[in-house]
Design an enzyme around this catalytic site. Structure first.
Site, PDB file in Angstrom:
ATOM      1  N   LYS A 243      -1.763  -2.537   7.667  1.00 40.27           N
ATOM      2  CA  LYS A 243      -3.336  -2.364   7.683  1.00 40.27           C
ATOM      3  C   LYS A 243      -3.797  -3.434   8.553  1.00 40.27           C
ATOM      4  CE  LYS A 243      -7.412  -1.397   5.325  1.00 40.27           C
ATOM      5  NZ  LYS A 243      -7.899  -0.556   4.053  1.00 40.27           N
TER       6      LYS A 243
ATOM      7  N   GLU B 246       4.664 -11.153   4.067  1.00 43.79           N
ATOM      8  CA  GLU B 246       6.049 -10.598   4.070  1.00 43.79           C
ATOM      9  C   GLU B 246       6.224  -9.377   5.112  1.00 43.79           C
ATOM     10  OE1 GLU B 246       3.672 -10.682   1.584  1.00 43.79           O
ATOM     11  OE2 GLU B 246       4.334 -10.645  -0.475  1.00 43.79           O
TER      12      GLU B 246
ATOM     13  N   GLY C 166      -4.963   0.806   0.854  1.00 46.80           N
ATOM     14  CA  GLY C 166      -3.619   0.717   1.141  1.00 46.80           C
ATOM     15  C   GLY C 166      -2.781   1.718   0.205  1.00 46.80           C
ATOM     16  N   ARG C 167      -3.150   1.543  -1.154  1.00 50.84           N
ATOM     17  CA  ARG C 167      -2.676   2.465  -2.249  1.00 50.84           C
ATOM     18  C   ARG C 167      -2.944   4.065  -1.994  1.00 50.84           C
ATOM     19  NH1 ARG C 167      -5.650  -1.196  -4.225  1.00 50.84           N
ATOM     20  NH2 ARG C 167      -7.490  -0.688  -5.728  1.00 50.84           N
TER      21      ARG C 167
ATOM     22  N   GLU D 224      -3.298  -1.388  -9.887  1.00 48.98           N
ATOM     23  CA  GLU D 224      -4.121  -1.998  -8.716  1.00 48.98           C
ATOM     24  C   GLU D 224      -5.510  -1.528  -8.819  1.00 48.98           C
ATOM     25  OE1 GLU D 224      -2.737  -2.340  -4.742  1.00 48.98           O
ATOM     26  OE2 GLU D 224      -2.400  -4.370  -5.025  1.00 48.98           O
TER      27      GLU D 224
ATOM     28  N   HIS E 189      18.329   8.297 -22.602  1.00 45.78           N
ATOM     29  CA  HIS E 189      19.513   7.330 -23.246  1.00 45.78           C
ATOM     30  C   HIS E 189      19.270   5.805 -23.166  1.00 45.78           C
ATOM     31  CE1 HIS E 189      22.090  10.891 -23.476  1.00 45.78           C
ATOM     32  NE2 HIS E 189      21.442  11.314 -22.518  1.00 45.78           N
TER      33      HIS E 189
ATOM     34  N   LYS F   2      -1.214 -15.333  -3.625  1.00 47.18           N
ATOM     35  CA  LYS F   2      -1.265 -15.487  -2.146  1.00 47.18           C
ATOM     36  C   LYS F   2      -1.740 -16.742  -1.500  1.00 47.18           C
ATOM     37  CE  LYS F   2      -1.995 -10.749  -0.800  1.00 47.18           C
ATOM     38  NZ  LYS F   2      -2.858  -9.856   0.330  1.00 47.18           N
TER      39      LYS F   2
HETATM   40  C1  G6Q Z   1      -3.191  -1.564  -1.678  1.00 48.16           C
HETATM   41  C2  G6Q Z   1      -3.221  -3.149  -1.364  1.00 48.16           C
HETATM   42  C3  G6Q Z   1      -2.037  -3.629  -0.964  1.00 48.16           C
HETATM   43  C4  G6Q Z   1      -1.675  -3.394   0.469  1.00 48.16           C
HETATM   44  C5  G6Q Z   1      -0.250  -4.398   0.941  1.00 48.16           C
HETATM   45  C6  G6Q Z   1      -0.340  -4.429   2.346  1.00 48.16           C
HETATM   46  O1  G6Q Z   1      -4.181  -1.152  -2.013  1.00 48.16           O
HETATM   47  O2  G6Q Z   1      -4.213  -3.359  -0.460  1.00 48.16           O
HETATM   48  O3  G6Q Z   1      -0.907  -3.078  -1.476  1.00 48.16           O
HETATM   49  O4  G6Q Z   1      -1.181  -2.218   0.991  1.00 48.16           O
HETATM   50  O5  G6Q Z   1      -0.952  -5.853   0.784  1.00 48.16           O
HETATM   51  O6  G6Q Z   1      -0.997  -4.716   3.341  1.00 48.16           O
HETATM   52  P1  G6Q Z   1      -1.052  -4.497   4.760  1.00 48.16           P
HETATM   53  O7  G6Q Z   1      -0.809  -2.987   5.055  1.00 48.16           O
HETATM   54  O8  G6Q Z   1      -2.336  -5.007   5.339  1.00 48.16           O
HETATM   55  O9  G6Q Z   1       0.037  -5.210   5.412  1.00 48.16           O
END
Ligand code: G6Q
Length: 548
Positions: free
Chosen positions: A210, A216, A272-273, A358, A389, A509
């Site tokens: 996003k 990462e 994001g989620r 989250e 199991h 972070k």
């Molecule tokens: C979700 C969070 C988080 C996000 C990641 C990736 O709700 O905001 O998990 O999706 O940190 O972020 P980017 O899509 O910006 O790389």
């Protein structure tokens, strides 16, 4: 005018529930079922093809009545309407929360800042469909003229967990001639293993981010770029054929060398989620094709409409949210186990962990006051029957109360002999065993020696929901995900927290950014952390030097 909502612990229904809990907490499911032979048919709800049996919960009709009253007193109806209207209910980020717009049908209108966002959503979907069709048909060629056989999604968190889960869940519907992989971890092993048997000339990378600044993802994206360029004669212009982006940040995408014509956008009102059904689902669409992707969106939308319109007593996400809250806040249960009896849903619990924890792992209310009750429980789980199991021992005989969600399908996608009957027999057997257990008398009657009896007793009274659907299809998957999204929302509203921010991921972070140069500096850095962190950094630097 928005009605005034009292703090949670001052709401009438909350206090009535606390008092009621004292009366019912010892009640056993054995008695509840014995007293009401129809309980197992009565305490069920069915909507949009999902059947929820919630009869094996430690509730009476009174509990349910009070929980529903709590939803009313908490203004749940108004908050649902506010979300669907596009109000900025994510207050700490001043954003609308409109994942429901991602699956709204073409003619719908949802207005954010004076603009109907639905046409934009459909424009992106059309662009994704066009691109997916070209890649899947082989019309889209790589730098050397070969078609793309491998797709690697690079993203993390919300830009990874949904795509991975959906790919695994819908593998049955996927294009088997293509390989799909997902790289998320900054641990180089993740990338190295993902590409070790792949041909750069046939490999397409989707950089899903996003913000397009996530450490990462950008580290992996640059490593992917180097790998791709190295395999394609180092020609910069190959990047445009082998990399596409899913992002809201066109400037950074262009800087990376990706043609913004091959960028698929989304909006700040998609968390994001909550984004797997936005362009973040591009890998999903490439795998299952545009028609299946649209069927998945339709499933989401059906559940959205159910959540928005159904009376709370028949509203699946509301009921599930309330039941989860009942155990969390009144019985002190700390976790919820999600147990899909469907191998394709093996990543569903991992996906739900982000969605639930989250969203609702929050310690202050919307107005910044510390909560005086427990918020989001820990979600975890594994597919059945494997878990049986392993950790089920603790659920059956341990000292903790663990409400369980069992998820199963009437039909398997891979009919083979007796497998499916055996699988489903296990679902029903587990919920039965958890609820009713086995008394000392029953154990003794089997001829068990006295000393062994306590070990073989099952107390029972362990609650569970059973969710049954017809078959795992893209549409069903959409419904299931939306069910949990809205259950999370229901709980967040009652707790009066912001389910859509995630400030808790920031501190680590920031500290990592500070420590990176301390690990990489050639000269010994002056360390100003605590003595433990300082010592760990020194030790790592020393060992890193020694390894050279
Ligand atoms: C979700 C969070 C988080 C996000 C990641 C990736 O709700 O905001 O998990 O999706 O940190 O972020 P980017 O899509 O910006 O790389």
């Amino acid at each position: 005018m928005t009605k005034q909502i009292a703090p949670l612990t001052e709401r009438q229904a909350w206090n009535a529930l606390a008092a009621h809990h004292q009366n019912v907490r010892e009640l056993h499911l054995r008695k509840l079922f014995a007293d009401d032979p129809k309980r197992g048919e009565r305490m069920t709800a069915e909507a949009v093809g999902l059947y929820l049996d919630y009869s094996k919960n430690r509730i009476t009709d009174e509990t349910l009545k009070l929980l529903l009253q709590l939803a009313d007193e908490s203004g749940l109806r108004e908050r649902i309407d506010a979300m669907f209207r596009g109000e900025k209910i994510n207050v700490t980020e001043n954003r609308a929360v409109l994942h429901v717009a991602l699956r709204a049908p073409g003619g719908a209108s949802i207005v954010v800042d004076g603009e109907n966002v639905v046409p934009q959503v459909h424009a992106v979907l059309d662009k994704m469909a066009d691109f997916s069709s070209r890649v899947r048909s082989g019309a889209w060629k790589g730098h050397t003229g070969k078609r793309m056989r491998n797709v690697i999604n690079i993203g993390i968190g919300g830009s990874d967990l949904g795509p991975v889960m959906a790919y695994e869940a819908l593998k049955h519907y996927s294009e088997r001639a293509m390989t799909f992989r997902f790289v998320s971890n900054v641990d180089s092993t993740d990338f190295a293993e993902a590409v070790q048997d792949l041909e750069p000339a046939e490999t397409l990378f989707i950089i899903s981010s996003k913000t397009f600044t996530t450490l990462e993802t950008m580290t992996n994206a640059h490593t992917a770029r180097d790998w791709s360029l190295a395999g394609l004669g180092g020609e910069e212009k190959s990047v445009a054929r082998h990399f596409v982006a899913v992002s809201t940040n066109a400037a950074e995408v262009a800087k990376f060398g990706i043609d913004t014509a091959n960028m698929f956008g989304f909006w700040d009102w998609v968390g994001g989620r909550y984004s797997m059904d936005s362009a973040i689902g591009l890998s999903t669409m490439l795998a299952i094709g545009p028609d299946n992707f649209r069927a998945m969106l339709d499933g989401f939308h059906q559940m959205d409409e159910h959540f928005r319109t159904a009376p709370f007593e028949r509203n699946l996400p509301v009921l599930m949210g309330l039941l989860s809250l009942w155990y969390n806040d009144f019985f002190g249960a700390q976790t919820v186990a999600v147990l899909p009896y469907e191998q394709y849903l093996k990543r569903f619990p991992a996906y739900l962990q982000q969605l639930t924890m989250e969203s609702n792992g929050k310690h202050v209310t919307l107005d910044g006051n510390k909560v005086t009750y427990d918020t989001g429980p820990i979600y975890w789980g594994e597919p059945g029957t494997n878990g049986q199991h392993s950790f089920y021992q603790l659920i059956h005989q341990g000292t903790r109360l663990i409400p369980c969600d069992f998820i199963a399908f009437n039909k398997t996608l891979n009919p083979l002999g007796r497998h499916h009957d055996i699988l489903l027999a296990n679902v029903f057997a587990q919920t039965e065993a958890l609820a009713f257990g086995k008394t000392p008398d029953q154990v003794k009657a089997e001829g068990t020696p006295d000393w062994l009896v306590p070990h073989r007793v099952f107390e029972g009274n362990r609650p569970s929901n059973t969710l049954l659907a017809e078959r795992l299809t893209p549409e069903t998957l959409g419904k299931l995900i939306a069910l949990y999204e809205h259950s999370v929302f229901t709980q967040g509203v009652i707790w009066n927290i912001d389910s859509f921010d995630q400030w808790g991921v920031e501190l680590g972070k920031v500290l990592a950014q500070r420590i990176i140069p301390e690990l990489e500096n050639k000269t010994e850095p002056a360390l100003a952390h605590d003595s433990s962190t300082n010592a760990l950094i020194r030790r790592y630097r020393m060992r890193k030097e020694a390894a050279r």
